[in-house]
Design an enzyme around this catalytic site. Sequence first.
Site, mmCIF file in Angstrom:
data_model
loop_
_atom_site.group_PDB
_atom_site.id
_atom_site.type_symbol
_atom_site.label_atom_id
_atom_site.label_comp_id
_atom_site.label_asym_id
_atom_site.label_seq_id
_atom_site.Cartn_x
_atom_site.Cartn_y
_atom_site.Cartn_z
ATOM 1 N N ARG A 39 -35.557 -8.940 19.079
ATOM 2 C CA ARG A 39 -35.757 -9.469 17.721
ATOM 3 C C ARG A 39 -37.162 -10.056 17.657
ATOM 4 N NH1 ARG A 39 -34.522 -14.425 15.081
ATOM 5 N NH2 ARG A 39 -33.859 -14.149 12.922
ATOM 6 N N SER A 108 -25.280 -7.968 9.969
ATOM 7 C CA SER A 108 -25.095 -9.423 9.891
ATOM 8 C C SER A 108 -24.271 -9.819 8.678
ATOM 9 C CB SER A 108 -26.452 -10.117 9.735
ATOM 10 O OG SER A 108 -27.202 -9.981 10.900
ATOM 11 N N LYS A 137 -32.817 -20.049 13.692
ATOM 12 C CA LYS A 137 -33.095 -19.265 12.486
ATOM 13 C C LYS A 137 -32.860 -20.163 11.274
ATOM 14 C CE LYS A 137 -31.444 -15.176 10.001
ATOM 15 N NZ LYS A 137 -30.399 -14.147 9.924
#
Length: 208
Positions: A39, A108, A137
């Site tokens: 990521r 997600s 996040k």
Amino acid sequence: MPCDYSLYLVTDRAILEGRDLFQAVESALRGGVTLVQLREKEISSRDFYQTALALKDLTVKYKVPLLINDRLDIALAVDADGIHIGREDLPVQVARRLLGPQKIIGYSVSDIEEAIYGAKNGADYLGAGPVYTTTTKAVTVEPLGMEGLRSIKESVSIPVVGIGGINLNNIREVKKSGADGASIVSGILGSGDPARTSRELCDAWRKG
Ligand code: TZP
Ligand code: MG
């Protein structure tokens, strides 16, 4: 081939604070992570590609699948095992058309509606979160907690992994809520010894 989602490492350079990404991931692989997602939110396409290529070599060595966050082009370029996308990325059905039936697509979700959408449109698994509060996040929704995670798991028939704030203290709860795995960033990469932490997380998951 069925995929083992139980201890799913997601990378984040910010958590590493300058430590080497490959060393940290290799350490986690030695400790037993079963799946790795690269990521990257802030590097050029070229750097993303080079990193993915090198990580592919590493994950092949440990016989662990590699997924790429967001970028289908990078996944195709390095022949990764699949991608992980969300509602701001390519639609799941388009990603499936481009990647074909063999690659893994993760989606997600934060609620049941999104879960049903992802499952219906061809995702192989769902990443449900945040399960707990996280600073890794910026998230705008309330943590799902055990009840939220359980209700998402019960709404679909594909595997569901929990993500967000998971560590050694709560991974058993995540398993108890019915999840098929725990997706972890800081709980592994923020540890001084990712191999040891991954080993402990694996044990905790296995023993429930
Ligand atoms: N998606 C939902 S929460 C999250 C992502 C990528 C971050 C999880 O990071 P951590 O450090 O395991 O809480
Ligand atoms: Mg995304």
